[in-house]
Design an enzyme around this catalytic site. Structure first.
Site, PDB file in Angstrom:
ATOM      1  N   ARG A   1      62.355  19.288  30.171  1.00 57.39           N
ATOM      2  CA  ARG A   1      61.147  19.297  29.317  1.00 57.39           C
ATOM      3  C   ARG A   1      59.891  19.134  30.183  1.00 57.39           C
ATOM      4  NH1 ARG A   1      61.448  20.518  23.776  1.00 57.39           N
ATOM      5  NH2 ARG A   1      59.732  19.065  23.427  1.00 57.39           N
TER       6      ARG A   1
ATOM      7  N   THR B   1      54.479  22.589  24.519  1.00 58.31           N
ATOM      8  CA  THR B   1      54.784  23.749  23.660  1.00 58.31           C
ATOM      9  C   THR B   1      53.693  24.808  23.755  1.00 58.31           C
ATOM     10  OG1 THR B   1      55.861  22.205  22.138  1.00 58.31           O
ATOM     11  CG2 THR B   1      55.360  24.413  21.287  1.00 58.31           C
TER      12      THR B   1
ATOM     13  N   HIS C   1      62.782  27.725  25.927  1.00 58.64           N
ATOM     14  CA  HIS C   1      63.176  26.617  25.048  1.00 58.64           C
ATOM     15  C   HIS C   1      63.880  25.555  25.889  1.00 58.64           C
ATOM     16  CE1 HIS C   1      65.107  24.443  21.722  1.00 58.64           C
ATOM     17  NE2 HIS C   1      66.184  24.450  22.472  1.00 58.64           N
TER      18      HIS C   1
ATOM     19  N   ARG D   1      55.818  27.062  31.308  1.00 59.54           N
ATOM     20  CA  ARG D   1      54.978  27.598  30.235  1.00 59.54           C
ATOM     21  C   ARG D   1      53.545  27.867  30.715  1.00 59.54           C
ATOM     22  NH1 ARG D   1      57.638  23.833  25.509  1.00 59.54           N
ATOM     23  NH2 ARG D   1      59.060  25.380  24.637  1.00 59.54           N
TER      24      ARG D   1
ATOM     25  N   ASN E   1      56.210  31.345  23.944  1.00 59.80           N
ATOM     26  CA  ASN E   1      56.033  30.370  25.023  1.00 59.80           C
ATOM     27  C   ASN E   1      57.168  30.359  26.047  1.00 59.80           C
ATOM     28  OD1 ASN E   1      57.900  29.173  23.403  1.00 59.80           O
ATOM     29  ND2 ASN E   1      56.809  27.247  23.123  1.00 59.80           N
TER      30      ASN E   1
ATOM     31  N   PHE F   1      55.229  28.364  10.386  1.00 61.33           N
ATOM     32  CA  PHE F   1      55.472  29.380  11.409  1.00 61.33           C
ATOM     33  C   PHE F   1      56.934  29.824  11.483  1.00 61.33           C
ATOM     34  CE2 PHE F   1      55.594  25.196  13.557  1.00 61.33           C
ATOM     35  CZ  PHE F   1      56.861  25.232  14.158  1.00 61.33           C
TER      36      PHE F   1
ATOM     37  N   GLU G   1      73.103  22.519  20.529  1.00 62.65           N
ATOM     38  CA  GLU G   1      72.592  23.817  21.003  1.00 62.65           C
ATOM     39  C   GLU G   1      73.501  24.447  22.054  1.00 62.65           C
ATOM     40  OE1 GLU G   1      67.936  22.555  20.126  1.00 62.65           O
ATOM     41  OE2 GLU G   1      68.571  22.951  22.186  1.00 62.65           O
TER      42      GLU G   1
ATOM     43  N   TYR H   1      66.957  27.448  14.520  1.00 69.86           N
ATOM     44  CA  TYR H   1      65.693  26.744  14.250  1.00 69.86           C
ATOM     45  C   TYR H   1      65.653  26.159  12.838  1.00 69.86           C
ATOM     46  CZ  TYR H   1      63.443  28.086  18.637  1.00 69.86           C
ATOM     47  OH  TYR H   1      63.101  28.210  19.962  1.00 69.86           O
TER      48      TYR H   1
ATOM     49  N   LYS I   1      63.073  33.145  26.463  1.00 66.71           N
ATOM     50  CA  LYS I   1      62.812  33.787  25.169  1.00 66.71           C
ATOM     51  C   LYS I   1      62.424  35.265  25.347  1.00 66.71           C
ATOM     52  CE  LYS I   1      61.366  29.476  22.889  1.00 66.71           C
ATOM     53  NZ  LYS I   1      60.312  28.836  22.037  1.00 66.71           N
TER      54      LYS I   1
END
Ligand code: GDP
Length: 138
Positions: free
Chosen positions: A85, A91, A115, A102, A112, A57, A126, A49, A9
């Site tokens: 993950r 998160t 993704h 993270r 964070n 948010f 995606e 998203y 990100k």
């Protein structure tokens, strides 16, 4: 083998952490099948998203995701979705396990660093969002 969609990100690309995160991902056993750098438009970030459009948010997340370049990647491994993950952690970096991406590189629950797709169906959607079929053939 299966595939997942990862994104480095804008916080992490802006901090100069992209190379270290890519090295971390490769060291964790993932093969990078496709990779590019892209600065999302507002429409693209909103669409990516869309599941979060009702969340408080959402606007802030879209502003963050359009604030600089992202690096989407197709990663391949056995049980890639679950394993990636696990490798990135929770998160919220305050809750991410030691040694996860993270925990090491994220600033906050929003900023964070990375993704990762959360299901096989979302991984397919995606991956297709960022990469054409010809870019994904290994
Ligand atoms: P993920 O699957 O771990 O990325 O988490 P989610 O799908 O729940 O949320 C998508 C993204 O929205 C997260 O990676 C964060 O960047 C952001 N986000 C999630 N929860 C919050 C929150 O409570 N506040 C803010 N500001 N951003 C959030």
């Amino acid at each position: 083998m299966n595939q997942t969609l990862a994104i480095i990100k804008p916080d992490a690309t802006g901090n100069g952490d992209a190379g270290r995160i890519i090295a971390h991902i490769e060291a964790a056993g993932f093969v990078i099948r496709a990779l590019r750098m892209v600065t999302l438009t507002e429409a693209q970030a909103r669409a990516f998203y869309d599941v979060h459009r009702e969340r408080p948010f959402y606007q802030s997340l879209v502003a963050f995701m359009t604030s600089g370049p992202c690096i989407p990647m197709v990663l391949e491994a056995e049980s890639a979705i679950r394993r990636y993950r696990d490798a990135i952690g929770a998160t919220d970096p305050a809750e991410a396990a030691p040694g996860t991406v993270r925990q090491l590189y994220a600033e906050s629950k929003e900023r964070n660093a990375v993704h990762g797709s959360d299901s096989a169906e979302n991984a397919r959607r995606e991956i297709a969002f960022f990469f054409s079929e010809s870019e994904r053939i290994g």
